[in-house]
Design an enzyme around this catalytic site. Sequence first.
Site, PDB file in Angstrom:
ATOM      1  N   ARG A 110     -27.192  24.093 -47.294  1.00 37.30           N
ATOM      2  CA  ARG A 110     -26.720  23.658 -45.968  1.00 37.30           C
ATOM      3  C   ARG A 110     -27.861  23.680 -44.954  1.00 37.30           C
ATOM      4  NH1 ARG A 110     -22.154  27.845 -45.813  1.00 37.30           N
ATOM      5  NH2 ARG A 110     -21.876  27.344 -43.628  1.00 37.30           N
ATOM      6  N   ARG A 166     -14.398  31.706 -46.810  1.00 36.97           N
ATOM      7  CA  ARG A 166     -14.996  30.374 -46.969  1.00 36.97           C
ATOM      8  C   ARG A 166     -15.904  30.338 -48.197  1.00 36.97           C
ATOM      9  NH1 ARG A 166     -17.215  27.776 -41.437  1.00 36.97           N
ATOM     10  NH2 ARG A 166     -18.525  26.757 -42.999  1.00 36.97           N
ATOM     11  N   LYS A 173     -22.022  28.552 -33.104  1.00 34.22           N
ATOM     12  CA  LYS A 173     -21.398  27.468 -32.327  1.00 34.22           C
ATOM     13  C   LYS A 173     -19.897  27.697 -32.127  1.00 34.22           C
ATOM     14  CE  LYS A 173     -22.676  24.158 -35.187  1.00 34.22           C
ATOM     15  NZ  LYS A 173     -23.460  24.794 -36.255  1.00 34.22           N
ATOM     16  N   ARG A 200     -23.728  15.023 -37.138  1.00 32.13           N
ATOM     17  CA  ARG A 200     -24.636  15.733 -38.036  1.00 32.13           C
ATOM     18  C   ARG A 200     -25.624  14.800 -38.715  1.00 32.13           C
ATOM     19  NH1 ARG A 200     -21.113  20.454 -39.288  1.00 32.13           N
ATOM     20  NH2 ARG A 200     -22.306  21.918 -40.524  1.00 32.13           N
ATOM     21  N   ARG A 256     -20.499  36.752 -43.092  1.00 34.82           N
ATOM     22  CA  ARG A 256     -19.246  36.058 -42.763  1.00 34.82           C
ATOM     23  C   ARG A 256     -18.447  35.774 -44.040  1.00 34.82           C
ATOM     24  NH1 ARG A 256     -19.649  30.547 -39.307  1.00 34.82           N
ATOM     25  NH2 ARG A 256     -19.859  29.502 -41.293  1.00 34.82           N
TER      26      ARG A 256
HETATM   27  P1  ADP Z   1     -21.295  25.451 -40.626  1.00 32.33           P
HETATM   28  O1  ADP Z   1     -21.856  24.753 -39.445  1.00 32.33           O
HETATM   29  O2  ADP Z   1     -21.120  26.907 -40.420  1.00 32.33           O
HETATM   30  O3  ADP Z   1     -21.987  25.088 -41.911  1.00 32.33           O
HETATM   31  P2  ADP Z   1     -18.855  23.870 -40.422  1.00 32.33           P
HETATM   32  O4  ADP Z   1     -17.559  24.564 -40.396  1.00 32.33           O
HETATM   33  O5  ADP Z   1     -19.319  23.173 -39.204  1.00 32.33           O
HETATM   34  O6  ADP Z   1     -19.851  24.982 -40.897  1.00 32.33           O
HETATM   35  O7  ADP Z   1     -18.893  22.798 -41.606  1.00 32.33           O
HETATM   36  C1  ADP Z   1     -18.622  23.159 -42.940  1.00 32.33           C
HETATM   37  C2  ADP Z   1     -18.855  21.951 -43.852  1.00 32.33           C
HETATM   38  O8  ADP Z   1     -17.990  20.867 -43.461  1.00 32.33           O
HETATM   39  C3  ADP Z   1     -20.257  21.362 -43.853  1.00 32.33           C
HETATM   40  O9  ADP Z   1     -21.168  22.044 -44.677  1.00 32.33           O
HETATM   41  C4  ADP Z   1     -19.947  19.931 -44.351  1.00 32.33           C
HETATM   42  O10 ADP Z   1     -19.738  19.903 -45.738  1.00 32.33           O
HETATM   43  C5  ADP Z   1     -18.629  19.604 -43.682  1.00 32.33           C
HETATM   44  N1  ADP Z   1     -18.856  18.951 -42.380  1.00 32.33           N
HETATM   45  C6  ADP Z   1     -18.569  19.470 -41.160  1.00 32.33           C
HETATM   46  N2  ADP Z   1     -18.922  18.610 -40.184  1.00 32.33           N
HETATM   47  C7  ADP Z   1     -19.448  17.514 -40.815  1.00 32.33           C
HETATM   48  C8  ADP Z   1     -20.012  16.289 -40.378  1.00 32.33           C
HETATM   49  N3  ADP Z   1     -20.129  16.002 -39.060  1.00 32.33           N
HETATM   50  N4  ADP Z   1     -20.447  15.404 -41.294  1.00 32.33           N
HETATM   51  C9  ADP Z   1     -20.338  15.669 -42.580  1.00 32.33           C
HETATM   52  N5  ADP Z   1     -19.848  16.818 -43.090  1.00 32.33           N
HETATM   53  C10 ADP Z   1     -19.397  17.733 -42.218  1.00 32.33           C
END
Ligand code: ADP
Length: 208
Positions: free
Chosen positions: A163, A151, A31, A106, A145
């Site tokens: 996740r 990260r 994404k 989410r 990654r």
């Molecule tokens: P990825 O999609 O690669 O797991 P992101 O960078 O989108 O990584 O998100 C990393 C973390 O940030 C998630 O695992 C969560 O803990 C938190 N996070 C991101 N967006 C949300 C959301 N909309 N609601 C709750 N937690 C979120």
Amino acid sequence: MDLLDWIRAIFMKEKMKRTNVILFGPPGSGKGTQAQKLVEKYSLLHISTGDLFRYEIGNETPLGLKAKEYMNKGHLVPDEVTIGMLKNKVEANPEVKGFIFDGFPRTIPQAQALDSFLHSKGEEVSALVALEVEDNEIVSRLLKRGETSGRVDDQNEEVIRNRIKVYSEETSVVYDHYSKSNKSQTVNGLGTIEEIFSRLSKVFDQID
Ligand code: ADP
């Protein structure tokens, strides 16, 4: 209101109508990479809740310290924290043509909050576009990654699996939420970055 006012009102509404796209898909589906290319092509603003949280963590803000506990375990940050942060970011950018939401909504409560927030501004979600990638591919992409991204949540297979579990249990239903209004679409997330970008562009060209 006379006819001319009426026509003017419709015209203004059309003119101000923003494009609000949710770029959807499991962690590691690409994404962020695709959003960067899409915002350039379609002049939209990319809002990644993950990036916003990482920025807060980097600055050691109270919000960042709170989010970190959840993120490092592969859990979701509580809805009220995430929703408030997202609204602030949207409000801070009234002049943009629209948004690509990446990593938000989410959960169903987040989707409902986004819908009512946009409605209160006379707007709506234009489309949800989901990148489809299978679980094993995701795990290997994320571990790879993790070697370079720094990260914490990419470096441990258990956190990654968690996740993916959260995605299938809490997040994937957001796709169905927008299917009800025929807004959800799927794009194959396997292939080169350019191949996927061209598939996404075909879908974005049709969004009004
Ligand atoms: P990825 O999609 O690669 O797991 P992101 O960078 O989108 O990584 O998100 C990393 C973390 O940030 C998630 O695992 C969560 O803990 C938190 N996070 C991101 N967006 C949300 C959301 N909309 N609601 C709750 N937690 C979120």
